[in-house]
Write an enzyme that holds these catalytic residues in place. Sequence first.
Site, PDB file in Angstrom:
ATOM      1  CB  SER A 172      -4.518   0.046  -1.476  1.00  0.00           C
ATOM      2  OG  SER A 172      -5.596  -0.829  -1.630  1.00  0.00           O
ATOM      3  CD1 TRP A 204       2.261   9.588  -2.951  1.00  0.00           C
ATOM      4  CD2 TRP A 204       0.350   9.247  -1.850  1.00  0.00           C
ATOM      5  NE1 TRP A 204       1.818  10.799  -2.498  1.00  0.00           N
ATOM      6  CE2 TRP A 204       0.635  10.623  -1.807  1.00  0.00           C
ATOM      7  CE3 TRP A 204      -0.814   8.794  -1.225  1.00  0.00           C
ATOM      8  CZ2 TRP A 204      -0.173  11.555  -1.177  1.00  0.00           C
ATOM      9  CZ3 TRP A 204      -1.623   9.720  -0.592  1.00  0.00           C
ATOM     10  CH2 TRP A 204      -1.310  11.080  -0.569  1.00  0.00           C
ATOM     11  CB  ILE A 240      -0.987   0.000   1.205  1.00  0.00           C
ATOM     12  CG1 ILE A 240      -1.966   1.171   1.110  1.00  0.00           C
ATOM     13  CG2 ILE A 240      -0.251  -0.047   2.522  1.00  0.00           C
ATOM     14  CD1 ILE A 240      -3.143   1.092   2.076  1.00  0.00           C
ATOM     15  CB  CYS A 241       0.969   4.137   0.807  1.00  0.00           C
ATOM     16  SG  CYS A 241       1.151   5.919   0.977  1.00  0.00           S
ATOM     17  CG  HIS A 242       5.189   6.489  -0.629  1.00  0.00           C
ATOM     18  ND1 HIS A 242       4.097   7.086  -0.032  1.00  0.00           N
ATOM     19  CD2 HIS A 242       5.765   7.453  -1.387  1.00  0.00           C
ATOM     20  CE1 HIS A 242       4.024   8.349  -0.400  1.00  0.00           C
ATOM     21  NE2 HIS A 242       5.027   8.602  -1.231  1.00  0.00           N
TER      22      HIS A 242
END
Length: 182
Positions: free
Chosen positions: A162, A130, A109-111
Amino acid sequence: MLDGKTIAFLVAPEGVEQVELTEPWKAVKQAGGTPRLVSTSPGRIQAFNHLDKADTFAVDDTVDEADPASYDGLVLPGGVANPDFLRMSPDAVRFAKSFFDAGKPVAAICHAPWTLVEADVVRGRTLTSWPSLQTDLRNAGATWVDKEVVVCTEGGNTLVTSRKPDDLKAFCQAVTDLFGDK
């Protein structure tokens, strides 16, 4: 259900986004799985709420001693500093890559996909992150899309990604579905 499944959560000693660690961790536990915190150093890791220090968490295993074969899947939480540190650690990159080599499920998720770029496992896959990572992912051979959750089965194992903390409800559901299927 994840009964009997052990899931590695790979984080750096400092910089993981706390909610991106704790929410999937709770989801794995509530589904009957056993989450284990894996890091590059023993002791405790320092989580963050964006740029502010948050809680610390005890490390269960270090990447140089952990046996990837003893885990059923891998979760890579985000935070800007966390994956940036991990991608500079050959042991952490090797640990993450081993899940792809073994065909085991991975969630990021994200970075967190920065670590996967360094492991050279995103080529030919579709994923999200991200938004600032989209160029890095495209340059590494991935197709980047702006969606809450992406489940990619290309490449021999399943990868769930995500974008951000706002996506955690959907991400946690996809994580428990992913690890429950394998």
